[in-house]
Design a protein around this motif. Sequence first.
Motif, PDB file in Angstrom:
ATOM      1  N   GLN A  86       0.808  -1.073   0.115  1.00 48.31           N
ATOM      2  CA  GLN A  86       0.050  -0.021  -0.028  1.00 48.31           C
ATOM      3  C   GLN A  86       0.920   1.252  -0.085  1.00 48.31           C
ATOM      4  O   GLN A  86       0.692   2.299   0.663  1.00 48.31           O
ATOM      5  N   LEU A  87       2.002   1.224  -0.753  1.00 46.17           N
ATOM      6  CA  LEU A  87       2.679   2.429  -0.838  1.00 46.17           C
ATOM      7  C   LEU A  87       2.278   3.118  -1.787  1.00 46.17           C
ATOM      8  O   LEU A  87       1.410   2.838  -2.456  1.00 46.17           O
ATOM      9  N   GLU A  88       2.604   4.505  -1.930  1.00 48.85           N
ATOM     10  CA  GLU A  88       2.213   5.430  -2.905  1.00 48.85           C
ATOM     11  C   GLU A  88       2.659   5.021  -4.084  1.00 48.85           C
ATOM     12  O   GLU A  88       4.037   4.501  -4.310  1.00 48.85           O
ATOM     13  N   ASN A  89       2.002   5.094  -5.346  1.00 46.65           N
ATOM     14  CA  ASN A  89       2.851   4.624  -6.618  1.00 46.65           C
ATOM     15  C   ASN A  89       3.597   5.602  -7.076  1.00 46.65           C
ATOM     16  O   ASN A  89       3.436   6.330  -7.950  1.00 46.65           O
ATOM     17  N   LYS A  90       4.817   5.487  -6.850  1.00 52.65           N
ATOM     18  CA  LYS A  90       5.901   6.329  -7.105  1.00 52.65           C
ATOM     19  C   LYS A  90       7.258   5.694  -6.752  1.00 52.65           C
ATOM     20  O   LYS A  90       7.107   4.345  -6.859  1.00 52.65           O
ATOM     21  N   GLU A  91       8.359   6.265  -7.032  1.00 55.18           N
ATOM     22  CA  GLU A  91       9.685   5.708  -6.899  1.00 55.18           C
ATOM     23  C   GLU A  91       9.967   5.367  -5.422  1.00 55.18           C
ATOM     24  O   GLU A  91       9.782   6.347  -4.659  1.00 55.18           O
ATOM     25  N   HIS A  92      10.501   4.345  -5.293  1.00 51.83           N
ATOM     26  CA  HIS A  92      10.965   3.769  -3.854  1.00 51.83           C
ATOM     27  C   HIS A  92      12.506   3.226  -3.772  1.00 51.83           C
ATOM     28  O   HIS A  92      13.103   2.940  -4.849  1.00 51.83           O
ATOM     29  N   ASP A  93      13.042   3.144  -2.755  1.00 52.47           N
ATOM     30  CA  ASP A  93      14.284   2.615  -2.458  1.00 52.47           C
ATOM     31  C   ASP A  93      14.286   1.580  -1.362  1.00 52.47           C
ATOM     32  O   ASP A  93      13.910   2.007  -0.440  1.00 52.47           O
ATOM     33  N   CYS A  94      14.905   0.581  -1.416  1.00 47.20           N
ATOM     34  CA  CYS A  94      14.978  -0.466  -0.476  1.00 47.20           C
ATOM     35  C   CYS A  94      16.335  -0.965  -0.422  1.00 47.20           C
ATOM     36  O   CYS A  94      16.915  -1.460  -1.423  1.00 47.20           O
ATOM     37  N   LEU A  95      16.856  -1.041   0.776  1.00 47.70           N
ATOM     38  CA  LEU A  95      18.252  -1.609   1.032  1.00 47.70           C
ATOM     39  C   LEU A  95      18.102  -2.834   1.954  1.00 47.70           C
ATOM     40  O   LEU A  95      17.679  -2.485   3.282  1.00 47.70           O
ATOM     41  N   LEU A  96      18.218  -3.888   1.524  1.00 46.52           N
ATOM     42  CA  LEU A  96      17.885  -5.194   2.546  1.00 46.52           C
ATOM     43  C   LEU A  96      19.561  -5.502   2.684  1.00 46.52           C
ATOM     44  O   LEU A  96      20.232  -5.994   1.867  1.00 46.52           O
ATOM     45  N   PHE A  97      19.804  -5.712   4.176  1.00 44.02           N
ATOM     46  CA  PHE A  97      21.036  -5.933   4.618  1.00 44.02           C
ATOM     47  C   PHE A  97      21.107  -7.338   5.478  1.00 44.02           C
ATOM     48  O   PHE A  97      20.239  -7.323   6.403  1.00 44.02           O
ATOM     49  N   LYS A  98      22.168  -7.714   5.899  1.00 39.80           N
ATOM     50  CA  LYS A  98      22.532  -8.414   6.633  1.00 39.80           C
ATOM     51  C   LYS A  98      23.011  -8.042   8.075  1.00 39.80           C
ATOM     52  O   LYS A  98      24.078  -7.239   8.349  1.00 39.80           O
ATOM     53  N   ARG A  99      22.194  -8.072   9.066  1.00 40.33           N
ATOM     54  CA  ARG A  99      22.499  -7.358  10.334  1.00 40.33           C
ATOM     55  C   ARG A  99      23.613  -8.044  11.126  1.00 40.33           C
ATOM     56  O   ARG A  99      24.132  -7.420  12.055  1.00 40.33           O
ATOM     57  N   MET A 100      23.538  -9.557  10.940  1.00 38.97           N
ATOM     58  CA  MET A 100      24.283 -10.213  11.851  1.00 38.97           C
ATOM     59  C   MET A 100      25.389 -10.961  10.994  1.00 38.97           C
ATOM     60  O   MET A 100      25.709 -10.947   9.684  1.00 38.97           O
ATOM     61  N   ASP A 101      26.354 -11.410  11.585  1.00 41.60           N
ATOM     62  CA  ASP A 101      27.814 -12.323  11.241  1.00 41.60           C
ATOM     63  C   ASP A 101      27.370 -13.663  10.856  1.00 41.60           C
ATOM     64  O   ASP A 101      26.157 -14.079  10.473  1.00 41.60           O
ATOM     65  N   ALA A 102      28.189 -14.540  10.624  1.00 42.71           N
ATOM     66  CA  ALA A 102      27.999 -16.031  10.181  1.00 42.71           C
ATOM     67  C   ALA A 102      27.411 -16.859  11.296  1.00 42.71           C
ATOM     68  O   ALA A 102      27.642 -17.860  10.961  1.00 42.71           O
ATOM     69  N   CYS A 103      26.607 -16.281  12.056  1.00 42.19           N
ATOM     70  CA  CYS A 103      25.781 -17.023  12.985  1.00 42.19           C
ATOM     71  C   CYS A 103      24.841 -17.778  12.037  1.00 42.19           C
ATOM     72  O   CYS A 103      24.088 -18.621  12.307  1.00 42.19           O
ATOM     73  N   HIS A 104      24.513 -17.041  10.910  1.00 36.19           N
ATOM     74  CA  HIS A 104      23.581 -17.698   9.798  1.00 36.19           C
ATOM     75  C   HIS A 104      24.126 -17.369   8.481  1.00 36.19           C
ATOM     76  O   HIS A 104      24.894 -16.326   8.116  1.00 36.19           O
ATOM     77  N   TYR A 105      23.757 -18.025   7.490  1.00 37.37           N
ATOM     78  CA  TYR A 105      24.096 -17.599   5.971  1.00 37.37           C
ATOM     79  C   TYR A 105      22.898 -17.343   5.403  1.00 37.37           C
ATOM     80  O   TYR A 105      21.733 -18.124   5.542  1.00 37.37           O
ATOM     81  N   VAL A 106      22.471 -16.326   4.456  1.00 32.54           N
ATOM     82  CA  VAL A 106      21.042 -15.977   3.976  1.00 32.54           C
ATOM     83  C   VAL A 106      21.511 -16.045   2.534  1.00 32.54           C
ATOM     84  O   VAL A 106      22.065 -15.066   1.897  1.00 32.54           O
ATOM     85  N   THR A 107      20.599 -16.941   1.863  1.00 33.75           N
ATOM     86  CA  THR A 107      20.704 -16.912   0.320  1.00 33.75           C
ATOM     87  C   THR A 107      19.559 -15.869  -0.351  1.00 33.75           C
ATOM     88  O   THR A 107      18.286 -15.817   0.176  1.00 33.75           O
TER      89      THR A 107
END
Length: 345
Positions: free
Chosen positions: A83-104
């Motif tokens: 339900q965002l406004e229909n315009k340009e958006h920016d998303c940065l998805l980042f790893k908060r943690m170290d190698a206590c886990h791997y995420v693909t």
Amino acid sequence: MFVSPDHALLQYSGRIDFEEKERPVMIYPASYVRIRFTGTSLRVYLENKSAYWNNYMGCIMDGRQEKYLLPKTGETELLLAEQLENKEHDCLLFKRMDACHYVTFLGFEIDEDAEVLPLEPLPERKIEVYGDSVSAGEVSEAAEFIGQPDPEHNGEYSNSYYSYAWLTARKLGAQLHDVAQGGIALLDGIGWFYEPGYIGMESIYDKTAYHPDLGAIRKWDFSNYIPQAVIVAIGQNDSHPTDFMARDYDGIMGRKWRKHYREFILKLREIYPDAQIILTTTIMEHDIAWDRAIEEVCESIADANVHHFLYRKNGCGTKGHIRIPEAEEMAEELAAYIEVLWEDI
């Protein structure tokens, strides 16, 4: 519309495993994928492998940060925005943690009639940090425990975005590779990481993937990223299980550590001949003997591009991990120091 991980307009940062281009694996903290898009919604598909703790991903959507709990194992779908406004958006998805886990990262999904848009290029300035939990931002969000020992936690307070490492990079307008792992010491056989097998920085610094329980060990190609500044923040977990540097500075282990530390710095000097290399620890409580050892090594190397840096509260700022305000203070000092070294960059 599905946006594959190999889409040309996605932007990645960090030491990421691209062995499979359509299944990039984020291992180190502060690694991220970024998308600029139109439309009203954004989903992401991920696969998690956990070694310990609860694992969370961070997301900055149009400037607002959120965290998302991941399943211990298997694929998951996260709704990052709707339900965002229909315009340009920016998303940065980042790893908060170290190698206590791997995420693909398996891809994004945007509205069917939406577009993926170009992003501004990554900065020309680059830094790289070799460090432990402090460099990874572990327990950084425990705001009520500034200057105090850590509260009980299960990963929820760890956030690489507020590590002094990423804060320093942002202050410098620089990219960051945060080669940081909680519990790590320099040498195998000491520290806390991968207890009781104890894997040290000597064994992971040249790896893309390194946790023995989470997949194949992969070597890193150093030509993929050439930093102008390298920060080595090792020498705190090294006191476990015995603080040999404080107890017997000139004993066998003290001399062995200084020899290996010197060799490690010279390896980095060879890999990055044009970089400024900054040797340091942090404001987290530790015996001054470790800073003495680092100073001795720095003097023995006697290289104009190798420096020993001490924070104002070095080794005495807190008994616990570094909280956000403390990390800000560290980053201010470190960024100012690097700016002087970088006056022509």
